[in-house]
Scaffold this active site. Structure first.
Site, PDB file in Angstrom:
ATOM      1  N   HIS A 174       7.347 -11.802 -20.755  1.00 46.76           N
ATOM      2  CA  HIS A 174       7.930 -11.467 -22.065  1.00 46.76           C
ATOM      3  C   HIS A 174       7.604 -12.578 -23.055  1.00 46.76           C
ATOM      4  O   HIS A 174       7.525 -13.739 -22.690  1.00 46.76           O
ATOM      5  CB  HIS A 174       9.456 -11.326 -21.949  1.00 46.76           C
ATOM      6  CG  HIS A 174      10.054 -10.581 -23.091  1.00 46.76           C
ATOM      7  ND1 HIS A 174      10.408 -11.195 -24.266  1.00 46.76           N
ATOM      8  CD2 HIS A 174      10.307  -9.268 -23.251  1.00 46.76           C
ATOM      9  CE1 HIS A 174      10.889 -10.283 -25.102  1.00 46.76           C
ATOM     10  NE2 HIS A 174      10.840  -9.097 -24.510  1.00 46.76           N
ATOM     11  N   ASP A 233      10.877  -2.930 -19.206  1.00 48.13           N
ATOM     12  CA  ASP A 233      10.034  -1.785 -18.814  1.00 48.13           C
ATOM     13  C   ASP A 233       9.845  -1.655 -17.314  1.00 48.13           C
ATOM     14  O   ASP A 233       9.258  -0.675 -16.849  1.00 48.13           O
ATOM     15  CB  ASP A 233       8.654  -1.932 -19.488  1.00 48.13           C
ATOM     16  CG  ASP A 233       8.764  -1.784 -20.993  1.00 48.13           C
ATOM     17  OD1 ASP A 233       8.273  -2.671 -21.719  1.00 48.13           O
ATOM     18  OD2 ASP A 233       9.384  -0.804 -21.445  1.00 48.13           O
TER      19      ASP A 233
END
Ligand code: SDX
Length: 392
Positions: A271, A328
């Site tokens: 991320h 996700d």
């Protein structure tokens, strides 16, 4: 305000911005919408409640929430001529490309751009956008299946309508399932906003030229589509299926992900901001166990995902780069258990992110932010004389 920082005045056109909407701490793995912890909102609030909170700044009273849901219902009919637009797409068109186009096309049927400083006008634009977006989002699936396009049922709830719009056939009514509606509500909440991510920054920068709300949201849909961003949830499922079809050799794919010469990455890992666990991933992982158990679904891909997480989190390459599962990584497992096709996963992300995009667009315009104009460091040639083509 805890954690509030003020940016120096020079930040105005540097691509950074001040915002009161979402706070996240990448080191500590903290995410709050308007000061409320994501863990509490995911457990105790509804998606429309959270949408109201993000957009208008406060949790709604019961009366405000009921009014908001009723006002959204006033705009759930999409102009029939929009069907001519969707008919122009091949069935094989990716739903995100169709959604971006249909969202922009809404401007054609709502040409007056909203004045964000007019509270009533802005409120109507919010309800209209929330109402029409979820309908056209499901039309992308219906089109791909060759099914007739469904209409929103104003007697049912917002999230319940999503499953109806997707799966109800003329042959009979869709039987809503409380477990599915609750799971979707939670997933939409967890995707609702995330500070200045790629697609939200896109919505803000497009809106900063005073382009309309639908045009700005359409740009956000396009940015979200990328596999490094919202498109990752579809890429995760495809990766898990690849590993499953390859005998479930998780260690082999962790090795591939570390190989600089191999373009393969562990989708759903890493991320830009979280250098710790993405708090949403923790909630979704727990929800995946609960929802699959309640639905009696035994999906080998969930086991592979958990093994992948375990192996990667013990691996120095991932630990040294602070690579953890993100929002996700597990979401697609739940969507799949709900019967949502893989190609629609990023559309699900867009439906969840819509209130965040609206809130951020509204804040940027109300703050009268200048037109977005990120600066650059020029690394090209210094001045040089023109050379006629025959002398080159
Ligand atoms: C979302 O910004 C947001 O808030 C986004 C989002 C939201 O809610 O809006 O949270 C939603 O977009 C989540 C991210 C979904 N994307 C993916 O899961 C795609 C896979 N992840 C990566 O592509 C990557 O981790 C990014 C794009 C998410 C972040 O990229 P960064 O921070 O720019 O990291 P990087 O590319 O600079 O990588 C740093 C190092 C590199 O290795 P070295 O050059 O140091 O040797 O980590 C490696 C990378 O090769 N790396 C990975 C990896 N992610 C980073 N290696 C293997 N697998 C990965 N997934």
């Amino acid at each position: 305000l805890t954690g509030a920082i003020t940016l120096d005045p020079g930040y105005k056109n540097s691509g950074s911005c001040e915002s009161k909407i979402t706070f996240l701490d990448g080191e500590e793995g903290i995410l709050r919408y308007r000061g409320y912890a994501i863990e509490e909102l995911a457990e105790k609030a509804s998606f429309l409640e959270v949408s109201y909170l993000l957009i208008f700044g406060e949790l709604p009273t019961r009366a405000q929430l009921n009014q908001f849901e009723d006002d959204i219902r006033k705009y759930t009919l999409v102009n029939e001529e929009m069907k001519n637009i969707i008919d122009g797409f091949p069935k094989t068109a990716h739903p995100m490309g169709v959604l971006a186009s249909l969202t922009s096309a809404l401007t054609a049927f709502n040409p007056k751009s909203v004045d964000p400083h007019d509270d009533k006008e802005m409120y109507i634009a919010v309800c209209k956008t929330m109402a029409k977006f979820i309908v056209i989002a499901t039309w992308t699936y219906r089109k791909s299946m060759g099914f007739p396009l469904n209409y929103y049922d104003n007697t049912k709830g917002y999230v319940e309508n999503f499953m109806r719009l997707m799966f109800e056939l003329p042959t009979g009514p869709y039987q809503s399932d409380k477990v599915i509606v609750e799971a979707l509500d939670k997933l939409f909440i967890l995707h609702a906003d995330h500070e200045q991510n790629c697609s939200t920054s896109t919505v803000r920068i497009v809106g900063s030229s005073h382009a309309g709300l639908f045009a700005s949201i359409s740009a956000g849909v396009s940015a979200l589509w990328g596999p490094l961003h919202g498109g990752a949830n579809q890429a995760v499922l495809e990766m898990l299926e690849q590993i499953n079809n390859d005998g479930g050799d998780v260690a082999k794919y962790v090795l591939k992900a570390k190989d600089k010469d191999d373009p393969f990455r562990l989708m759903g890992f890493g991320h830009r901001v979280y250098k710790n666990f993405d708090p949403r991933a923790k909630i979704i992982k727990k929800a995946a166990d609960e929802v699959l158990a309640k639905l009696g679904v035994d999906d080998p891909l969930l086991d592979i995902a958990k093994q992948l997480e375990q192996v990667a989190l013990e691996d120095d390459y991932f630990k040294s780069r602070n690579l953890y599962p993100n929002v996700d990584f597990y979401s697609g497992i739940i969507y799949r258990a709900l019967g949502i096709p893989t190609e629609m996963f990023t559309v699900m992300f867009a439906i969840g992110r819509l209130p965040g995009w609206i809130a951020q667009w509204k804040e940027m315009r109300i703050n009268k932010e200048p037109i977005g104009r990120p600066r650059q460091v020029y690394t090209g040639y210094a001045l040089r004389p023109f050379v006629p083509v025959d002398q080159r």
